[in-house]
Structure formats: C-alpha cells, structure tokens
Motif scaffolding. Structure first.
Motif, short mmCIF file in Angstrom:
data_model
loop_
_atom_site.label_atom_id
_atom_site.label_comp_id
_atom_site.label_asym_id
_atom_site.label_seq_id
_atom_site.Cartn_x
_atom_site.Cartn_y
_atom_site.Cartn_z
N VAL A 64 7.47 8.14 -11.02
CA VAL A 64 7.92 8.77 -12.25
C VAL A 64 6.75 9.05 -13.19
O VAL A 64 6.64 10.12 -13.77
CB VAL A 64 8.96 7.88 -12.97
CG1 VAL A 64 9.42 8.53 -14.27
CG2 VAL A 64 10.14 7.60 -12.06
N SER A 65 5.85 8.08 -13.31
CA SER A 65 4.83 8.18 -14.34
C SER A 65 3.40 8.00 -13.84
O SER A 65 2.47 8.12 -14.62
CB SER A 65 5.09 7.12 -15.42
OG SER A 65 4.94 5.82 -14.86
N GLY A 66 3.21 7.70 -12.55
CA GLY A 66 1.86 7.44 -12.07
C GLY A 66 1.43 6.00 -12.24
O GLY A 66 0.36 5.61 -11.81
N ALA A 67 2.27 5.17 -12.89
CA ALA A 67 2.05 3.72 -13.00
C ALA A 67 0.74 3.37 -13.69
O ALA A 67 0.00 2.52 -13.21
CB ALA A 67 2.12 3.08 -11.61
N HIS A 68 0.46 3.98 -14.81
CA HIS A 68 -0.67 3.54 -15.62
C HIS A 68 -0.25 2.28 -16.37
O HIS A 68 0.52 2.33 -17.32
CB HIS A 68 -1.07 4.63 -16.62
CG HIS A 68 -1.82 5.76 -16.01
ND1 HIS A 68 -3.19 5.86 -16.07
CD2 HIS A 68 -1.40 6.83 -15.29
CE1 HIS A 68 -3.58 6.96 -15.44
NE2 HIS A 68 -2.51 7.56 -14.96
N LEU A 69 -0.76 1.12 -15.94
CA LEU A 69 -0.33 -0.16 -16.49
C LEU A 69 -1.47 -0.96 -17.10
O LEU A 69 -1.27 -2.11 -17.46
CB LEU A 69 0.35 -0.99 -15.38
CG LEU A 69 1.60 -0.36 -14.75
CD1 LEU A 69 2.09 -1.22 -13.59
CD2 LEU A 69 2.70 -0.16 -15.77
N ASN A 70 -2.65 -0.36 -17.23
CA ASN A 70 -3.80 -1.08 -17.76
C ASN A 70 -4.73 -0.09 -18.45
O ASN A 70 -5.30 0.78 -17.78
CB ASN A 70 -4.53 -1.80 -16.62
CG ASN A 70 -5.62 -2.72 -17.11
OD1 ASN A 70 -6.21 -2.52 -18.17
ND2 ASN A 70 -5.91 -3.76 -16.33
N PRO A 71 -4.92 -0.20 -19.78
CA PRO A 71 -5.81 0.73 -20.46
C PRO A 71 -7.24 0.72 -19.94
O PRO A 71 -7.92 1.75 -19.96
CB PRO A 71 -5.76 0.26 -21.93
CG PRO A 71 -4.48 -0.49 -22.04
CD PRO A 71 -4.27 -1.14 -20.71
N ALA A 72 -7.71 -0.45 -19.47
CA ALA A 72 -9.08 -0.52 -18.95
C ALA A 72 -9.21 0.30 -17.67
O ALA A 72 -10.22 0.97 -17.44
CB ALA A 72 -9.46 -1.98 -18.69
N VAL A 73 -8.18 0.25 -16.82
CA VAL A 73 -8.19 1.06 -15.59
C VAL A 73 -8.11 2.54 -15.94
O VAL A 73 -8.84 3.37 -15.38
CB VAL A 73 -7.03 0.65 -14.67
CG1 VAL A 73 -6.97 1.58 -13.45
CG2 VAL A 73 -7.18 -0.80 -14.22
N THR A 74 -7.24 2.89 -16.89
CA THR A 74 -7.13 4.28 -17.31
C THR A 74 -8.45 4.79 -17.89
O THR A 74 -8.85 5.93 -17.64
CB THR A 74 -6.00 4.44 -18.35
OG1 THR A 74 -4.78 3.92 -17.81
CG2 THR A 74 -5.80 5.90 -18.72
#
Length: 301
Positions: free
Chosen positions: A87-97
């Motif tokens: 649904v969203s690409g699973a961005h779950l960590n600002p550091a990873v993003t």
C-alpha cells in the motif's frame, strides 16, 4: 524538474512564478492518505515493541525477559512491512528514508512528511500501550529500579557516556542499513519477495541480541522521539529529556549518521562492483524487490 542523486531540483526557466508553480505541483503530488497509512502501520509496529517491553517490565520479568522485547520489535517490523509494503512502500524508519533519499530512491520532499507521521504514529502507540498497562500502584519514574519510562523510549546504561551512546547507535544503525540494502539488492543475491520482510525483522533481532544492552538499540528516530514526547506529557515530566546526561537527542541524530554511514559503506564495498549497465528487466526486478522491503518508491521512466 529533475532528480539528481536524490536531490529534488527545480529547473527555473521563467522566474519565480515557475518555481512557485512547480512547488505547488510537488505538494499536490504528496498523497496525504498515504501519510496516514504510514501513521497507522507505524503505530501497529510500535504497539508490538512497546507492548512487549511493558509486559516484561511491569511483571518484573515474570511474563517475559529481554529476548521477549527483541522478538516483539523484530516481529513488529516483520508484520509492519508485510502489511504495509503493498500500500505504502513500508517506510517505517526516518533514518532509512534519509539514506534512500541520498541514493535517489526516494524524493526529498517526502522525507519530512514521512518522519512527522511516523513520529505521530509512535506517539499514539505509546499512548495505547500506556492505556493498556496503566495502574494506580506507583509513581511514574524515569530512572531507578522501578522506572517505567524505558517501556517507551531508550535510555543509556549507567556505565555508558553520551558519546559512547552516539558510537553505539551509529554502529547499530549502520549495521541495519547494510542488511536492509543487501536484502533489496537483486544484483547481489536474489531473495524472493515474501522472504524479505522476514529477513528485515531478523536483522532487527540480531542487532538487538548483540548490541541492545548499552542503550536499547533505538535505530529509529521516530520510534524513540514520539514515545518520549508522550511520556513527557503523560506525567514522567522533564526527566525524560534530562536523564542520561541529556540523552534524548542521541537516538535522533546518531541513527541518521549511522544510516548514511552504512549506506556509504555498502555503496563503496558492494554496489560499486555491480555491472554499471543493467538491463531494463533487472532494473524492474530491483525496483520491485526494494519496494517489498519498504526501501523506496520506484519511478521507472
């Protein structure tokens, strides 16, 4: 418009009006419903992690031990990616993003929006866990043998200095990025899509069991800061920012540094050795694989 090494560049051809129009277009392209999806799924991830910590701490380890907390966060990541990646690409960590933005795999304009809704999701998850485990039998404390603030956010061990904690978090988050980037790199090793969330959770688990005792292995600025703000508001008070010699900023800054370091190491030691020219099919395969682990949104042009 152009994207170069992840930096969103506006090519101005007709003065400030052009810049203004392109900026408005970029803002309109942000999917607000997608941001609320991140909020919800990050809240679910955090519920498992903080919930496992609450069960261990409030039962004084009668209903679980340190490994229970590691498993709670690891499985939270696994199921968070499983549920939200399509649904969203699973961005779950600002550091990873942040690291993916630096690689050009995510638009910089989305980073602050992702981070805000992830922090908000973590805040709401902490509030939910507090509601589940709230009791009237004791005082809300940040340090000491009966402290409960550690259910929600990380605090350093007594022997750890602030700068020792910075090193700890930089190394831990760099290790996380090495694992995450390897999982999505189909030019390195092919991993079926359905295994990637499991291995993403396993990477969190192995970091927790090997590097968690120093300061709780936050690895994620949103996971730490949102609950810390909640505890400040909910009655733990200013000590949540004063404890550990003013520790609160370390789980925000150090994971970002570690994520960029891990990305740089992977690029220099692994990805640089891949063939420079890849087929369109391989590009598409990489793209889908990275999305499966929640690493980026793919713009195949």
């Amino acid at each position: 418009m152009a994207e170069c090494l992840g930096v969103y560049v506006l090519i101005v051809s007709s003065g400030s009006n052009k810049v203004h129009q392109d900026s408005l277009k970029t803002f309109r392209n942000l999917n607000i419903s997608e941001m609320f999806i991140y909020l919800f799924f990050f809240m679910c991830l955090q519920l498992f992690g903080c919930g496992s910590a609450a069960q261990v701490i409030t039962s004084q380890e009668r209903n679980g031990q340190y490994l229970s907390i590691n498993l709670g966060f690891a499985l939270g990541v696994t199921f968070g990616v499983f549920v939200s990646r399509g649904v969203s690409g699973a961005h779950l960590n600002p550091a990873v993003t942040l690291s993916l933005c630096s690689l050009g795999r995510c638009r910089w304009i989305k980073l602050p929006f992702y981070a805000f809704f992830q922090v908000l999701g973590a805040f709401l998850a902490a509030a939910t866990v507090a509601l589940q485990y709230y009791g009237d039998g004791g005082q809300l404390t940040v340090t000491g043998p009966t402290s409960t603030a550690g259910i929600f956010s990380t605090y350093p061990a007594d022997y750890l200095s602030v700068w020792g904690g910075v090193i700890d978090q930089v190394i831990g988050t760099a290790a996380l990025l090495l694992c995450i980037l390897a999982l999505g790199d189909q030019s390195n090793t092919f991993i079926p899509d359905h295994f990637q969330p499991l291995l993403a959770g396993a990477s969190v688990l192995v970091i927790g069991v090997s590097m968690g005792s120093n300061s709780g292995y936050a690895l994620n600025p949103a996971r730490d800061f949102g609950p810390r703000v909640f505890t400040y508001i909910a009655g733990w008070g200013e000590d949540v920012f004063r404890a550990g010699g003013g520790w609160w900023w370390v789980p925000i800054v150090a994971p970002c540094i570690g994520a960029l370091l891990g990305t740089l190491v992977y690029e220099l030691l692994v990805e640089v050795h891949h063939p420079s020219q890849m087929s369109d099919d391989q590009n598409l395969s990489d793209c889908r694989s990275l999305e499966a682990t929640g690493q980026h949104e793919c713009d195949m042009k």
